[in-house]
Design a protein around this motif. Structure first.
Motif, mmCIF file in Angstrom:
data_model
loop_
_atom_site.group_PDB
_atom_site.id
_atom_site.type_symbol
_atom_site.label_atom_id
_atom_site.label_comp_id
_atom_site.label_asym_id
_atom_site.label_seq_id
_atom_site.Cartn_x
_atom_site.Cartn_y
_atom_site.Cartn_z
ATOM 1 N N SER A 69 27.406 31.497 40.836
ATOM 2 C CA SER A 69 27.929 32.628 40.071
ATOM 3 C C SER A 69 26.776 33.535 39.645
ATOM 4 O O SER A 69 25.655 33.075 39.409
ATOM 5 C CB SER A 69 28.702 32.152 38.842
ATOM 6 N N HIS A 77 34.703 39.639 40.773
ATOM 7 C CA HIS A 77 35.427 38.999 41.865
ATOM 8 C C HIS A 77 36.343 39.986 42.582
ATOM 9 O O HIS A 77 37.111 39.585 43.463
ATOM 10 C CB HIS A 77 36.248 37.819 41.340
ATOM 11 N N LEU A 116 33.731 41.112 46.840
ATOM 12 C CA LEU A 116 32.686 40.149 47.123
ATOM 13 C C LEU A 116 31.803 40.685 48.250
ATOM 14 O O LEU A 116 32.066 41.753 48.796
ATOM 15 C CB LEU A 116 33.299 38.802 47.498
ATOM 16 N N HIS A 166 38.505 39.405 47.624
ATOM 17 C CA HIS A 166 38.626 37.963 47.379
ATOM 18 C C HIS A 166 39.684 37.367 48.310
ATOM 19 O O HIS A 166 40.772 37.926 48.458
ATOM 20 C CB HIS A 166 39.020 37.720 45.920
ATOM 21 N N ASN A 172 27.592 34.621 48.389
ATOM 22 C CA ASN A 172 28.351 34.113 49.525
ATOM 23 C C ASN A 172 27.395 33.885 50.679
ATOM 24 O O ASN A 172 26.765 34.833 51.170
ATOM 25 C CB ASN A 172 29.445 35.119 49.929
#
Length: 237
Positions: free
Chosen positions: A13, A130, A133, A138, A172
């Motif tokens: 995060s 969020h 991304l 998402h 990611n």
């Protein structure tokens, strides 16, 4: 400009520190409990005074971190008006502007995964939580909710240059940064789950720029005929 991206070791995060180099006032975005040590160490190392706490979405970890920082730093917590937690000091709306020192940021309400979801615009970057991304929207967003968010983002991102940076709320595959240009390219080609077939199916929900321009042109011509002098009336006396 003072800026730091903080990544938690577990879960990836992301949180952000924004600072004004003149007044030394600072803002934290999306700080959770596992970001606290790194965030506070950075504030102290740069001689910053924490003024505002912001969240792109609401969860228990954000709330616990905000309570601790309010107590230790005297900062104020700002969240969308749909958040009713007692620790919120300022309730925000779409297009609100917040100031810290000589810096400012603008809030854009983008409800989708959560009713309070927001994006923050500061200088050449957007903090998207969020909502956007690194590789697109998402994956939990589906159907009309996904298309409606795309419509909202289509109109919003038109206001910024393509090179504007997008900072998400989670990394990611090691990536922690994107751009408007990359997001548009992925959306157009159906990457990251943004299906082109889905956009085609619900195209009536998306902004129609050509129709809007035609309506604006017709309205201008109508006003021109309404307020312009007639053939037998001199334009000036």
């Amino acid at each position: 400009m003072i800026f730091r991206q903080i990544c938690s070791e577990k879960g990836g995060s992301l949180a952000y520190v924004l600072g004004d180099p003149v007044t030394r006032e600072a803002v934290l975005i999306d700080v959770a409990e596992n970001h606290l040590t790194a965030a506070e160490d950075f504030l102290r190392s740069r001689g910053l005074q924490l003024r505002l706490l912001l969240v792109t979405h609401w969860n228990a970890s954000h709330e616990q971190a905000a309570r601790a920082l309010r107590e230790r730093w005297g900062a104020r917590l700002a969240a969308h008006e749909s958040v009713h937690a007692p620790c919120v000091d300022m309730r925000t709306r779409d297009e609100d502007v917040l100031y810290f020192g000589e810096e400012s940021l603008r809030i854009f309400h983008t409800p989708a995964l959560t009713p309070c979801a927001s994006i923050y615009a500061w200088n050449d970057r957007l903090f998207t939580g969020h909502t956007i991304l690194v590789r697109g929207l998402h994956p939990k967003l589906h159907g009309q909710a996904r298309v409606r968010l795309l419509a909202r983002l289509c109109a919003l991102l038109e206001r910024f240059p393509e090179e504007t940076l997008l900072y998400p709320g989670v990394e990611n595959q090691g990536r922690r940064l994107s751009s408007i240009e990359e997001f548009r390219r992925r959306s157009q080609h159906g990457a990251g789950g943004d299906s082109a077939d889905l956009l085609q199916r619900y195209r009536h929900l998306l902004p129609n720029k050509r129709a809007a321009k035609q309506r604006e042109k017709a309205r201008a011509e109508k006003n021109l005929h309404r307020y312009g002098p007639g053939q037998d009336v001199p334009a000036s006396l």
